[in-house]
Scaffold this motif. Structure first.
Motif, PDB file in Angstrom:
ATOM      1  N   PHE A 174       8.198   6.619   5.899  1.00  0.00           N
ATOM      2  CA  PHE A 174       7.267   7.052   4.853  1.00  0.00           C
ATOM      3  C   PHE A 174       6.906   8.518   5.066  1.00  0.00           C
ATOM      4  O   PHE A 174       7.276   9.117   6.062  1.00  0.00           O
ATOM      5  CB  PHE A 174       6.011   6.171   4.847  1.00  0.00           C
ATOM      6  CG  PHE A 174       5.113   6.382   6.043  1.00  0.00           C
ATOM      7  CD1 PHE A 174       5.308   5.653   7.196  1.00  0.00           C
ATOM      8  CD2 PHE A 174       4.077   7.310   5.997  1.00  0.00           C
ATOM      9  CE1 PHE A 174       4.496   5.840   8.296  1.00  0.00           C
ATOM     10  CE2 PHE A 174       3.253   7.507   7.105  1.00  0.00           C
ATOM     11  CZ  PHE A 174       3.470   6.772   8.250  1.00  0.00           C
ATOM     12  N   GLN A 223       1.839   6.100  -3.320  1.00  0.00           N
ATOM     13  CA  GLN A 223       2.710   6.943  -4.141  1.00  0.00           C
ATOM     14  C   GLN A 223       2.166   7.026  -5.568  1.00  0.00           C
ATOM     15  O   GLN A 223       2.210   8.082  -6.209  1.00  0.00           O
ATOM     16  CB  GLN A 223       4.143   6.382  -4.135  1.00  0.00           C
ATOM     17  CG  GLN A 223       5.180   7.285  -4.760  1.00  0.00           C
ATOM     18  CD  GLN A 223       5.445   8.541  -3.935  1.00  0.00           C
ATOM     19  OE1 GLN A 223       5.326   8.518  -2.716  1.00  0.00           O
ATOM     20  NE2 GLN A 223       5.779   9.634  -4.604  1.00  0.00           N
ATOM     21  N   ARG A 224       1.650   5.898  -6.059  1.00  0.00           N
ATOM     22  CA  ARG A 224       1.103   5.869  -7.422  1.00  0.00           C
ATOM     23  C   ARG A 224      -0.117   6.793  -7.517  1.00  0.00           C
ATOM     24  O   ARG A 224      -0.319   7.482  -8.522  1.00  0.00           O
ATOM     25  CB  ARG A 224       0.722   4.424  -7.764  1.00  0.00           C
ATOM     26  CG  ARG A 224       0.756   4.084  -9.220  1.00  0.00           C
ATOM     27  CD  ARG A 224       1.227   2.647  -9.493  1.00  0.00           C
ATOM     28  NE  ARG A 224       0.546   1.619  -8.735  1.00  0.00           N
ATOM     29  CZ  ARG A 224      -0.555   0.983  -9.149  1.00  0.00           C
ATOM     30  NH1 ARG A 224      -1.087   1.288 -10.312  1.00  0.00           N
ATOM     31  NH2 ARG A 224      -1.108   0.050  -8.414  1.00  0.00           N
ATOM     32  N   ASN A 230       0.805  -1.217   0.000  1.00  0.00           N
ATOM     33  CA  ASN A 230       0.000   0.000   0.000  1.00  0.00           C
ATOM     34  C   ASN A 230       0.844   1.275   0.000  1.00  0.00           C
ATOM     35  O   ASN A 230       0.367   2.321  -0.430  1.00  0.00           O
ATOM     36  CB  ASN A 230      -0.955   0.004   1.205  1.00  0.00           C
ATOM     37  CG  ASN A 230      -2.235  -0.754   0.905  1.00  0.00           C
ATOM     38  OD1 ASN A 230      -2.570  -0.996  -0.255  1.00  0.00           O
ATOM     39  ND2 ASN A 230      -2.961  -1.132   1.956  1.00  0.00           N
ATOM     40  N   LEU A 231       2.078   1.198   0.483  1.00  0.00           N
ATOM     41  CA  LEU A 231       2.949   2.375   0.420  1.00  0.00           C
ATOM     42  C   LEU A 231       3.264   2.720  -1.030  1.00  0.00           C
ATOM     43  O   LEU A 231       3.302   3.886  -1.416  1.00  0.00           O
ATOM     44  CB  LEU A 231       4.244   2.133   1.202  1.00  0.00           C
ATOM     45  CG  LEU A 231       4.114   2.217   2.722  1.00  0.00           C
ATOM     46  CD1 LEU A 231       5.356   1.658   3.391  1.00  0.00           C
ATOM     47  CD2 LEU A 231       3.864   3.653   3.176  1.00  0.00           C
ATOM     48  N   ALA A 232       3.475   1.691  -1.832  1.00  0.00           N
ATOM     49  CA  ALA A 232       3.722   1.902  -3.262  1.00  0.00           C
ATOM     50  C   ALA A 232       2.448   2.406  -3.947  1.00  0.00           C
ATOM     51  O   ALA A 232       2.492   3.329  -4.765  1.00  0.00           O
ATOM     52  CB  ALA A 232       4.208   0.609  -3.907  1.00  0.00           C
ATOM     53  N   LEU A 233       1.307   1.810  -3.573  1.00  0.00           N
ATOM     54  CA  LEU A 233       0.027   2.230  -4.167  1.00  0.00           C
ATOM     55  C   LEU A 233      -0.269   3.703  -3.849  1.00  0.00           C
ATOM     56  O   LEU A 233      -0.732   4.454  -4.716  1.00  0.00           O
ATOM     57  CB  LEU A 233      -1.097   1.318  -3.645  1.00  0.00           C
ATOM     58  CG  LEU A 233      -2.516   1.640  -4.086  1.00  0.00           C
ATOM     59  CD1 LEU A 233      -2.649   1.627  -5.602  1.00  0.00           C
ATOM     60  CD2 LEU A 233      -3.517   0.646  -3.463  1.00  0.00           C
ATOM     61  N   ASP A 242       3.240  -1.767  -9.770  1.00  0.00           N
ATOM     62  CA  ASP A 242       3.945  -1.814  -8.493  1.00  0.00           C
ATOM     63  C   ASP A 242       4.694  -3.124  -8.335  1.00  0.00           C
ATOM     64  O   ASP A 242       4.163  -4.205  -8.631  1.00  0.00           O
ATOM     65  CB  ASP A 242       2.959  -1.627  -7.333  1.00  0.00           C
ATOM     66  CG  ASP A 242       2.550  -0.170  -7.205  1.00  0.00           C
ATOM     67  OD1 ASP A 242       3.367   0.698  -7.559  1.00  0.00           O
ATOM     68  OD2 ASP A 242       1.407   0.088  -6.781  1.00  0.00           O
ATOM     69  N   THR A 247       5.159  14.949  -4.309  1.00  0.00           N
ATOM     70  CA  THR A 247       4.302  13.800  -3.990  1.00  0.00           C
ATOM     71  C   THR A 247       4.916  12.971  -2.869  1.00  0.00           C
ATOM     72  O   THR A 247       6.123  12.752  -2.821  1.00  0.00           O
ATOM     73  CB  THR A 247       4.127  12.889  -5.225  1.00  0.00           C
ATOM     74  OG1 THR A 247       5.418  12.550  -5.742  1.00  0.00           O
ATOM     75  CG2 THR A 247       3.318  13.572  -6.303  1.00  0.00           C
ATOM     76  N   VAL A 248       4.059  12.516  -1.960  1.00  0.00           N
ATOM     77  CA  VAL A 248       4.482  11.587  -0.903  1.00  0.00           C
ATOM     78  C   VAL A 248       3.406  10.506  -0.761  1.00  0.00           C
ATOM     79  O   VAL A 248       2.288  10.668  -1.242  1.00  0.00           O
ATOM     80  CB  VAL A 248       4.684  12.280   0.469  1.00  0.00           C
ATOM     81  CG1 VAL A 248       5.729  13.370   0.386  1.00  0.00           C
ATOM     82  CG2 VAL A 248       3.374  12.824   1.024  1.00  0.00           C
ATOM     83  N   SER A 249       3.765   9.417  -0.098  1.00  0.00           N
ATOM     84  CA  SER A 249       2.796   8.353   0.177  1.00  0.00           C
ATOM     85  C   SER A 249       2.672   8.127   1.673  1.00  0.00           C
ATOM     86  O   SER A 249       3.673   8.066   2.387  1.00  0.00           O
ATOM     87  CB  SER A 249       3.239   7.046  -0.487  1.00  0.00           C
ATOM     88  OG  SER A 249       2.380   5.991  -0.067  1.00  0.00           O
ATOM     89  N   ASN A 250       1.432   8.003   2.125  1.00  0.00           N
ATOM     90  CA  ASN A 250       1.183   7.589   3.509  1.00  0.00           C
ATOM     91  C   ASN A 250       0.697   6.147   3.582  1.00  0.00           C
ATOM     92  O   ASN A 250       0.407   5.662   4.680  1.00  0.00           O
ATOM     93  CB  ASN A 250       0.137   8.494   4.164  1.00  0.00           C
ATOM     94  CG  ASN A 250       0.638   9.906   4.357  1.00  0.00           C
ATOM     95  OD1 ASN A 250       1.825  10.118   4.574  1.00  0.00           O
ATOM     96  ND2 ASN A 250      -0.263  10.872   4.261  1.00  0.00           N
ATOM     97  N   ASN A 281       9.632  13.353  -4.377  1.00  0.00           N
ATOM     98  CA  ASN A 281       8.581  12.649  -5.133  1.00  0.00           C
ATOM     99  C   ASN A 281       8.777  11.131  -5.140  1.00  0.00           C
ATOM    100  O   ASN A 281       8.420  10.458  -6.106  1.00  0.00           O
ATOM    101  CB  ASN A 281       8.503  13.156  -6.574  1.00  0.00           C
ATOM    102  CG  ASN A 281       8.252  14.647  -6.627  1.00  0.00           C
ATOM    103  OD1 ASN A 281       7.430  15.166  -5.872  1.00  0.00           O
ATOM    104  ND2 ASN A 281       8.968  15.333  -7.498  1.00  0.00           N
ATOM    105  N   ASN A 304       8.795   7.425  -2.677  1.00  0.00           N
ATOM    106  CA  ASN A 304       8.646   6.668  -1.438  1.00  0.00           C
ATOM    107  C   ASN A 304       9.487   5.411  -1.541  1.00  0.00           C
ATOM    108  O   ASN A 304       9.379   4.672  -2.511  1.00  0.00           O
ATOM    109  CB  ASN A 304       7.173   6.302  -1.193  1.00  0.00           C
ATOM    110  CG  ASN A 304       7.005   5.513   0.084  1.00  0.00           C
ATOM    111  OD1 ASN A 304       7.155   4.298   0.096  1.00  0.00           O
ATOM    112  ND2 ASN A 304       6.722   6.184   1.173  1.00  0.00           N
ATOM    113  N   ALA A 307       9.185   3.761  -5.083  1.00  0.00           N
ATOM    114  CA  ALA A 307       7.967   4.187  -5.776  1.00  0.00           C
ATOM    115  C   ALA A 307       8.135   5.646  -6.130  1.00  0.00           C
ATOM    116  O   ALA A 307       8.381   6.476  -5.254  1.00  0.00           O
ATOM    117  CB  ALA A 307       6.752   3.992  -4.872  1.00  0.00           C
TER     118      ALA A 307
END
Lengths: 204, 439
Positions: free
Chosen positions: B218, A141-142, A136-139, B289, A163-166, B242, B244, B262
Motif C-alpha cells: 500500500f 483511496q476513496r 479500509n485500504l479501498a476506503l 467499494d 492519490t494513495v491510500s494508507n 492514483n 491502490n 481502488a
C-alpha cells in the motif's frame, strides 16, 4: 613686521638667561612651521567621506533590515501557503463524502495551486482502526479521490495531484475512542514539488 | 489371527504405492478403527524408538491433539511400568499387552520406530488387539530441520487419517503480516520466518499448490507481488498512478489472481492471469467499494465485500462477475458491517467478520452455511477478524485482541477449542492458511 617683534622677545629671553645661568647660551631661533593646506583639505575630505560612509552604512543596514523583514514576511507567507496546502480534511465513520465544514480547507488550497502551476501534491487517504483492515485500504483511496475530485473540479490539473491510500495503517493517534478515531479518518496533503518561491494566489 | 494377517498384507500392499495415491477404502483391505462414532477415539503414542524419538513422539502427540479429532492419552507414570510390561524386547505390543491400553481408555496405539529406511509406524486397534495399518515414511536426515519437522507433520496427518478417516492439517503453514512484512509460520507455531518484501505488505494469499504467495503493498507504488518460495523470486503487477491494489487471491485452478483495484471512483475486483497479462474487471461497483474476494473451492463463484447498498455486506457472484446477489441479510440492522468472507474448502459455508447485533463496533467471527444462511457466532472474547479456513474445513485462523495486542489464534469450529499461534509485542494479523503441503 614679524622680525621686529621677534627681536625684543629674543633680547628679553637673553636677559632672563643671563640672570639664571653663569654661562648663558644663545638659543637657536626656531624655524617657523610651514602651513600644509593639502593635509587640511585631506582632513576635511576624510571627515566628509566618513560621514558619507556612515550614511551609506546606515542606509545599507536599513535596507538589509528591510530585506530581512521582507524575507521573514515572505517566508511567513510561504509557510502560510504551505500550511494551507497541507491542511488535512476529516471524514465521518465509513464515509468518503466531503464534510461541508471541510470545504473551506480545500478552498484555501485552490488559489495557491492555480497561482503556482509547478506545484504538485500527494493526497493520502486514511481510516480509523475500526472497519475491516483490508476494506479500509479501498476506503482510504476513496477518501483521497474525494479531495482530488474537488480540486480538479476547481481547475487544478489532474496530473498535479497524486492519490494513495494508507488504509488504517498510519494512525496519528492510537487511543481506542472517538476523539482519536476522528483524527485518524483524514486526508493528508504532502507538497511533492514546485514549492520554491510560491506566488500568492488572487484569492489569498 | 487370519484377520490380522489379512490386514498386514493389505498394509504391505499399500507400501508399494505412493503415499498421495493411497486410498485404503478403494483398496478394500482397510479395517476401520473400532470406536464409538461421535466420540473422539483415545490414542496413545508410544515412546518412539530410534534417532530423535522423543521429538517425534512430542510432534505426533501435539499434531494429533491440535487436530481435535482424537483424545491424545498421556501415559501416567503409575502406568508406565505396565505399558513397558505390555511390550516385548523389541518394543512391540505383546498380544496380552492391549489390556493396559484399554484401561487407559485408548482405542488406538501408535507405535513408531525411526530406522535407517525412515519412520516405521504401526497403528494398533486396541479393541481388536491387532495392528490394522502400517507404513514407512521417509524422513530427511537433518533432524529437527524445517523439512524434517514437516515430514513428521505429514506422518501425523496420515496417522490421523488412519484413526479417523480424515487427513490431518499439521503439514500446513500460515502466512500472515507483522510490521508490514509477510511471515510464514508452521501450523504448530514453529519455524516462523519472514520473506523478502517489495514494499509495505498486506493480505498474503497462497497459490493452490502452495508454491507461491501473493500479497499487496500500500501507499506509493501500491502493487500486487507474487513471491515464489522455492526460488525466492518476486514479480509484481498492477502498479498504477492514483491506484491502490489489495487483497489478492489465487483462483483454485491456479491460473488467475483476483484482487481489489481502488482508483478514482471506488474499488472493483479485477482478474489477472498469474503468468502476467491484461487484467479484466469483474465487478461494476459504480463508485462503491468492492473488495476481499474469496473463491468457492470449485472456482465457479466468488464471495466478496461490497458497500453498494450502504453498509458493507457479503455478496456472491459467478467467477466472471455475473449473477451478483447479496449473501448476508442487509435488513438485519441499519448499522451492519459484514466483510472478509472466506469460503470453506468443503464448499459448504462462509466464514466472515461482522459487528455484533448491538453495533458495538467490535468484530466477531461468524460462519454461515450456504444452505440455510443462519449465522453462527464463533468468537466473543475481544475483537476477532480476518478468518481463514484450514484445509480440513473445520479449523480457522483469525486475528484476535483477546491477549492484548492483535495475534493469530486457531479455533476448532466444531468444539470452539482455541489455541494461540503467534506471540509478541508486535501485531500479527491477516493470517492465510495454506493448502496441505506436498513433500
Amino acid at each position: 613686521m614679524q622680525s621686529s617683534r621677534i627681536l625684543p622677545a629674543a633680547l628679553l629671553a637673553l636677559a632672563a638667561l643671563a640672570a639664571c645661568h653663569k654661562k648663558p647660551e644663545v638659543a637657536p631661533t626656531p624655524a617657523p612651521a610651514p602651513i600644509d593646506s593639502t593635509a587640511i583639505k585631506q582632513h576635511i575630505a576624510d571627515s566628509l567621506a566618513m560621514v558619507a560612509k556612515a550614511r551609506a552604512d546606515s542606509l545599507a543596514r536599513a535596507a538589509a533590515e528591510k530585506a530581512r523583514e521582507d524575507s521573514i514576511a515572505a517566508a511567513a507567507a510561504q509557510a502560510k501557503m504551505r500550511a494551507a496546502l497541507t491542511a488535512m480534511i476529516h471524514f465521518d465513520f465509513n464515509k468518503s463524502d466531503l464534510r461541508p465544514e471541510d470545504q473551506a480547507i480545500l478552498d484555501a488550497k485552490i488559489p495557491i495551486l492555480l497561482a503556482n502551476p509547478g506545484l504538485t501534491l500527494r493526497i493520502a487517504g486514511n481510516t480509523d482502526e475500526r472497519g475491516s483492515t483490508e476494506y479500509n485500504l479501498a476506503l482510504g483511496q476513496r477518501r483521497a479521490a474525494t479531495a482530488k475530485r474537488y480540486l480538479t473540479d476547481h481547475g487544478v490539473a489532474d496530473s498535479r495531484l497524486e492519490t494513495v491510500s494508507n488504509g488504517e495503517e498510519k494512525p496519528l493517534c492510537t487511543e481506542q475512542e472517538e476523539s482519536c478515531w476522528s483524527q485518524n479518518r483524514r486526508d493528508e496533503f504532502t507538497v511533492t514539488g514546485g514549492d520554491t518561491g510560491m506566488l500568492k494566489g488572487s484569492g489569498n | 489371527m487370519t484377520k490380522a494377517r489379512f490386514a498386514l498384507a493389505g498394509a504391505l500392499l499399500a507400501l508399494a504405492v505412493p503415499l498421495a495415491a493411497q486410498d485404503t477404502t478403494a483398496q478394500g483391505v482397510h479395517i476401520t478403527l473400532q470406536y464409538n462414532v461421535g466420540t473422539r477415539p483415545g490414542v496413545v503414542v508410544l515412546p518412539v524408538a530410534g534417532a530423535g524419538g522423543d521429538s517425534i513422539q512430542t510432534i505426533l502427540q501435539r499434531d494429533l491433539d491440535y487436530g481435535d479429532r482424537v483424545n491424545v492419552i498421556a501415559i501416567p507414570d503409575s502406568m508406565a511400568a505396565a505399558v513397558r510390561g505390555g511390550l516385548d524386547s523389541t518394543g512391540k505390543v505383546r498380544t496380552m499387552g492391549y489390556a493396559v491400553f484399554k484401561t487407559l481408555g485408548a482405542a488406538a496405539v501408535i507405535q513408531a520406530t525411526n530406522t535407517s529406511r525412515g519412520l516405521h509406524v504401526a497403528l494398533h486397534d486396541v479393541a481388536r488387539g491387532q495392528v490394522i495399518d502400517v507404513n514407512e515414511f521417509p524422513l530427511p536426515p537433518d533432524s529437527l530441520s524445517r523439512g524434517w519437522r514437516m515430514a513428521v507433520h505429514r506422518v501425523s496427518d496420515e496417522v490421523e487419517r488412519w484413526v479417523t478417516g480424515v487427513r490431518g492439517i499439521a503439514a500446513t503453514r500460515i502466512a500472515y503480516v507483522r510490521n508490514h512484512a509477510v511471515r510464514i509460520v508452521d501450523s504448530d507455531g514453529a519455524d516462523d520466518l519472514t520473506i523478502p518484501m517489495a514494499g509495505a505488505g498486506m493480505s498474503p494469499a497462497w497459490s493452490p499448490d502452495a508454491r507461491m504467495i501473493a500479497y499487496s503493498t500500500f501507499g506509493e507504488g501500491s502493487r500486487i507481488v507474487v513471491y515464489t518460495l522455492a526460488t525466492g523470486q518476486s514479480r509484481s503487477f498492477g502498479e498504477r498512478r492514483n491506484t491502490n491494489v489489495s487483497t489478492p487471491v489465487f483462483s483454485p485452478d491456479g491460473s488467475a489472481i483476483v484482487y481489489t483495484l481502488a482508483g478514482e471512483n471506488g474499488s472493483d475486483l479485477f482478474s489477472a492471469p498469474v503468468g502476467g497479462g491484461p487484467a479484466a474487471r469483474l465487478t461494476a461497483g459504480g463508485g462503491t467499494d468492492n473488495s476481499t474476494p474469496a473463491f468457492s473451492p470449485d472456482g465457479r463463484r466468488i464471495a466478496f465485500t461490497s458497500g453498494r447498498a450502504g453498509p458493507p455486506e457479503i455478496y456472491i457472484m459467478d467467477a466472471d462477475g455475473t449473477n451478483v446477489s447479496m449473501f448476508t441479510d442487509y435488513a438485519f440492522s441499519t448499522r451492519n458491517y459484514r466483510s472478509n468472507p472466506d469460503w470453506s474448502p468443503d464448499g459448504l459455508s462462509l466464514a466472515y467478520q461482522a459487528y455484533q447485533p448491538d453495533s458495538s463496533g467490535v468484530f466477531q467471527i461468524f460462519t454461515m452455511s450456504l444452505r440455510d444462511r443462519t449465522p453462527h457466532q464463533l468468537t466473543s472474547d475481544g475483537e476477532n477478524e480476518d478468518p481463514s479456513w484450514a484445509p480440513d474445513a473445520r479449523h480457522l485462523v483469525f486475528t484476535s485482541t483477546r491477549s492484548g495486542t492483535k495475534q493469530l489464534w486457531v479455533i476448532d469450529s466444531q468444539s470452539g477449542r482455541l489455541r494461540q499461534l503467534t506471540h509478541g509485542a508486535a501485531m500479527s494479523r491477516l493470517g492465510a492458511w495454506s493448502p496441505r503441503l506436498a513433500p
